[in-house]
Design a protein around this motif. Structure first.
Motif, PDB file in Angstrom:
ATOM      1  N   PHE A  97       0.811  -1.217   0.000  1.00  6.85           N
ATOM      2  CA  PHE A  97       0.000   0.000   0.000  1.00  6.85           C
ATOM      3  C   PHE A  97       0.845   1.268   0.000  1.00  6.85           C
ATOM      4  O   PHE A  97       0.433   2.294   0.535  1.00  6.85           O
ATOM      5  CB  PHE A  97      -0.957  -0.031   1.190  1.00  6.85           C
ATOM      6  CG  PHE A  97      -1.898  -1.201   1.132  1.00  6.85           C
ATOM      7  CD1 PHE A  97      -3.065  -1.128   0.407  1.00  6.85           C
ATOM      8  CD2 PHE A  97      -1.600  -2.386   1.782  1.00  6.85           C
ATOM      9  CE1 PHE A  97      -3.925  -2.209   0.336  1.00  6.85           C
ATOM     10  CE2 PHE A  97      -2.439  -3.471   1.715  1.00  6.85           C
ATOM     11  CZ  PHE A  97      -3.610  -3.386   0.981  1.00  6.85           C
ATOM     12  N   LYS A  98       2.029   1.201  -0.580  1.00 13.40           N
ATOM     13  CA  LYS A  98       2.943   2.332  -0.737  1.00 13.40           C
ATOM     14  C   LYS A  98       3.156   3.096   0.579  1.00 13.40           C
ATOM     15  O   LYS A  98       2.819   4.278   0.686  1.00 13.40           O
ATOM     16  CB  LYS A  98       2.445   3.271  -1.831  1.00 13.40           C
ATOM     17  CG  LYS A  98       2.334   2.596  -3.178  1.00 13.40           C
ATOM     18  CD  LYS A  98       1.803   3.520  -4.232  1.00 13.40           C
ATOM     19  CE  LYS A  98       1.641   2.751  -5.532  1.00 13.40           C
ATOM     20  NZ  LYS A  98       0.881   3.454  -6.517  1.00 13.40           N
ATOM     21  N   PRO A  99       3.726   2.433   1.571  1.00 15.54           N
ATOM     22  CA  PRO A  99       3.921   3.100   2.860  1.00 15.54           C
ATOM     23  C   PRO A  99       5.039   4.140   2.800  1.00 15.54           C
ATOM     24  O   PRO A  99       5.996   4.001   2.039  1.00 15.54           O
ATOM     25  CB  PRO A  99       4.310   1.948   3.790  1.00 15.54           C
ATOM     26  CG  PRO A  99       4.966   0.966   2.887  1.00 15.54           C
ATOM     27  CD  PRO A  99       4.240   1.061   1.577  1.00 15.54           C
ATOM     28  N   ARG A 100       4.892   5.183   3.602  1.00 15.91           N
ATOM     29  CA  ARG A 100       5.943   6.196   3.771  1.00 15.91           C
ATOM     30  C   ARG A 100       6.173   6.383   5.248  1.00 15.91           C
ATOM     31  O   ARG A 100       5.231   6.444   6.031  1.00 15.91           O
ATOM     32  CB  ARG A 100       5.516   7.531   3.150  1.00 15.91           C
ATOM     33  CG  ARG A 100       5.561   7.467   1.629  1.00 15.91           C
ATOM     34  CD  ARG A 100       5.496   8.803   0.967  1.00 15.91           C
ATOM     35  NE  ARG A 100       6.572   9.681   1.425  1.00 15.91           N
ATOM     36  CZ  ARG A 100       6.471  10.991   1.445  1.00 15.91           C
ATOM     37  NH1 ARG A 100       5.382  11.591   1.055  1.00 15.91           N
ATOM     38  NH2 ARG A 100       7.485  11.730   1.857  1.00 15.91           N
ATOM     39  N   LYS A 113      -8.342   5.471   1.968  1.00 12.38           N
ATOM     40  CA  LYS A 113      -7.859   6.733   2.515  1.00 12.38           C
ATOM     41  C   LYS A 113      -6.536   6.522   3.231  1.00 12.38           C
ATOM     42  O   LYS A 113      -6.177   5.400   3.591  1.00 12.38           O
ATOM     43  CB  LYS A 113      -8.885   7.355   3.456  1.00 12.38           C
ATOM     44  CG  LYS A 113      -9.257   6.500   4.629  1.00 12.38           C
ATOM     45  CD  LYS A 113     -10.352   7.137   5.439  1.00 12.38           C
ATOM     46  CE  LYS A 113     -10.749   6.231   6.591  1.00 12.38           C
ATOM     47  NZ  LYS A 113     -11.789   6.802   7.394  1.00 12.38           N
ATOM     48  N   PHE A 114      -5.812   7.607   3.425  1.00  7.70           N
ATOM     49  CA  PHE A 114      -4.523   7.501   4.104  1.00  7.70           C
ATOM     50  C   PHE A 114      -4.737   7.212   5.586  1.00  7.70           C
ATOM     51  O   PHE A 114      -5.527   7.865   6.240  1.00  7.70           O
ATOM     52  CB  PHE A 114      -3.709   8.786   3.917  1.00  7.70           C
ATOM     53  CG  PHE A 114      -3.131   8.900   2.539  1.00  7.70           C
ATOM     54  CD1 PHE A 114      -2.010   8.162   2.185  1.00  7.70           C
ATOM     55  CD2 PHE A 114      -3.707   9.717   1.593  1.00  7.70           C
ATOM     56  CE1 PHE A 114      -1.477   8.251   0.914  1.00  7.70           C
ATOM     57  CE2 PHE A 114      -3.187   9.815   0.317  1.00  7.70           C
ATOM     58  CZ  PHE A 114      -2.059   9.078  -0.030  1.00  7.70           C
ATOM     59  N   GLN A 115      -4.027   6.203   6.065  1.00  4.85           N
ATOM     60  CA  GLN A 115      -4.118   5.784   7.464  1.00  4.85           C
ATOM     61  C   GLN A 115      -2.765   6.029   8.131  1.00  4.85           C
ATOM     62  O   GLN A 115      -1.724   5.843   7.512  1.00  4.85           O
ATOM     63  CB  GLN A 115      -4.419   4.280   7.548  1.00  4.85           C
ATOM     64  CG  GLN A 115      -5.594   3.810   6.731  1.00  4.85           C
ATOM     65  CD  GLN A 115      -6.904   3.993   7.437  1.00  4.85           C
ATOM     66  OE1 GLN A 115      -6.940   4.096   8.661  1.00  4.85           O
ATOM     67  NE2 GLN A 115      -7.983   4.040   6.687  1.00  4.85           N
ATOM     68  N   ARG A 116      -2.816   6.419   9.396  1.00  2.00           N
ATOM     69  CA  ARG A 116      -1.592   6.575  10.197  1.00  2.00           C
ATOM     70  C   ARG A 116      -1.397   5.328  11.041  1.00  2.00           C
ATOM     71  O   ARG A 116      -2.321   4.874  11.713  1.00  2.00           O
ATOM     72  CB  ARG A 116      -1.705   7.783  11.119  1.00  2.00           C
ATOM     73  CG  ARG A 116      -1.582   9.095  10.399  1.00  2.00           C
ATOM     74  CD  ARG A 116      -1.853  10.248  11.342  1.00  2.00           C
ATOM     75  NE  ARG A 116      -0.892  10.283  12.434  1.00  2.00           N
ATOM     76  CZ  ARG A 116      -0.179  11.347  12.772  1.00  2.00           C
ATOM     77  NH1 ARG A 116      -0.324  12.469  12.097  1.00  2.00           N
ATOM     78  NH2 ARG A 116       0.660  11.306  13.775  1.00  2.00           N
ATOM     79  N   TYR A 117      -0.188   4.791  11.012  1.00  2.46           N
ATOM     80  CA  TYR A 117       0.162   3.622  11.824  1.00  2.46           C
ATOM     81  C   TYR A 117       1.258   4.051  12.789  1.00  2.46           C
ATOM     82  O   TYR A 117       2.444   4.041  12.459  1.00  2.46           O
ATOM     83  CB  TYR A 117       0.610   2.460  10.921  1.00  2.46           C
ATOM     84  CG  TYR A 117      -0.515   1.965  10.040  1.00  2.46           C
ATOM     85  CD1 TYR A 117      -1.430   1.046  10.522  1.00  2.46           C
ATOM     86  CD2 TYR A 117      -0.675   2.444   8.747  1.00  2.46           C
ATOM     87  CE1 TYR A 117      -2.479   0.604   9.733  1.00  2.46           C
ATOM     88  CE2 TYR A 117      -1.713   2.011   7.951  1.00  2.46           C
ATOM     89  CZ  TYR A 117      -2.615   1.086   8.451  1.00  2.46           C
ATOM     90  OH  TYR A 117      -3.655   0.653   7.665  1.00  2.46           O
ATOM     91  N   GLU A 118       0.832   4.448  13.970  1.00  5.00           N
ATOM     92  CA  GLU A 118       1.743   4.966  14.984  1.00  5.00           C
ATOM     93  C   GLU A 118       2.746   3.902  15.423  1.00  5.00           C
ATOM     94  O   GLU A 118       2.382   2.748  15.644  1.00  5.00           O
ATOM     95  CB  GLU A 118       0.959   5.437  16.224  1.00  5.00           C
ATOM     96  CG  GLU A 118      -0.127   6.446  15.932  1.00  5.00           C
ATOM     97  CD  GLU A 118       0.382   7.859  15.780  1.00  5.00           C
ATOM     98  OE1 GLU A 118       1.460   8.163  16.323  1.00  5.00           O
ATOM     99  OE2 GLU A 118      -0.300   8.650  15.107  1.00  5.00           O
ATOM    100  N   GLY A 119       4.005   4.288  15.555  1.00  2.00           N
ATOM    101  CA  GLY A 119       5.040   3.409  16.071  1.00  2.00           C
ATOM    102  C   GLY A 119       5.558   2.358  15.104  1.00  2.00           C
ATOM    103  O   GLY A 119       6.420   1.571  15.459  1.00  2.00           O
TER     104      GLY A 119
END
Length: 194
Positions: A97-100, A113-119
Motif C-alpha cells: 500500500f505504498k507506505p511512507r 484513505k490515508f491511514q496513520r500507523y503509529e510506532g
C-alpha cells in the motif's frame, strides 16, 4: 459468493416451456452459458469494488479473487449449474500500500484513505539519518519495549473483504440480470431450429 440454478428455481419457471423444447442436454448448455454470461461481468465488478474498497493493487486482487464457471457436463453427467466467486490468501502486507515513514510512524493508503500507523517503521537508525533495513520494504512493529523482536504489519484480507456489505450489494445487483441472460441464451439456441 455463488449464483446457482436448481430444478424448481423461480427464475427457471418462466422458461420451462422453452427449456423443455430443447431437451435436457441442450437446456443444461443454455443454463450454463447464461450463468457464465451473468457471472463474468459480476466477477469484474466485484474485483473493481474490492480494489476501490481496500486500495489493494489490481494485480493482487485479480490473482486472489477467482471464479469457478458453470458447465453443462458431458453426456448424461449433471454438470455444475453454479458460478462461484472465491477469494484466497492471507492478509495483505502493508508494503503493498505504498507506505511512507514519518517521525510518528508510517502512513499508507488503505481502505480508500490515508491511514496513520503509529510506532511502525520501514527503516532503521536514528532520525534523520534513517537507512533501509533491506527487508523488502515491509512495515514492521515492535512486539515489546525491547528493540527486538519485530513483526510485519498487515492490512486487509481479501477473503474477509469479499463478504462485506458493499461487495455483497455489488454482487446482488449484478446477478439480478440472470433471467435476462437465460432469455438471451434460450432465444439464441431456439433460433437455430427456426
Amino acid at each position: 459468493m455463488k449464483v446457482e440454478l436448481r430444478q424448481g428455481d423461480a427464475v427457471l419457471e418462466g422458461f420451462a416451456n422453452g427449456l423443455g423444447a430443447l431437451g435436457e442436454g441442450q437446456a443444461r448448455k443454455v443454463m450454463a452459458r447464461a450463468l457464465n454470461r451473468t457471472g463474468g461481468p459480476t466477477l469484474t465488478k466485484v474485483r473493481r469494488e474490492l480494489v476501490r474498497a481496500t486500495s489493494a493493487p489490481t494485480a493482487v486482487v485479480r490473482k486472489q479473487v477467482v471464479a469457478s464457471k458453470a458447465w453443462a457436463g458431458a453426456g448424461d453427467g449433471p454438470g455444475k449449474m453454479e458460478f462461484v466467486i472465491r477469494a484466497a490468501g492471507r492478509p495483505l502486507p502493508l508494503a503493498m500500500f505504498k507506505p511512507r515513514e514519518f517521525s510518528f510512524g508510517v502512513r499508507a493508503k488503505v481502505w480508500g484513505k490515508f491511514q496513520r500507523y503509529e510506532g511502525m517503521f520501514t527503516r532503521g537508525g536514528q532520525w534523520p539519518a534513517r537507512v533501509p533495513l533491506g527487508l523488502g520494504g515491509h512495515v514492521f512493529v515492535r512486539t515489546s519495549a525491547a528493540r527486538l523482536p519485530i513483526k510485519r504489519a498487515f492490512g486487509p484480507s481479501l477473503p474477509k473483504e469479499l463478504v462485506e456489505d458493499k461487495i455483497v450489494m455489488v454482487w446482488r445487483s449484478s446477478t439480478a440480470r440472470l433471467g435476462d441472460d437465460i432469455a438471451h441464451e434460450l432465444d439464441r439456441e431456439l433460433s437455430r431450429f427456426s
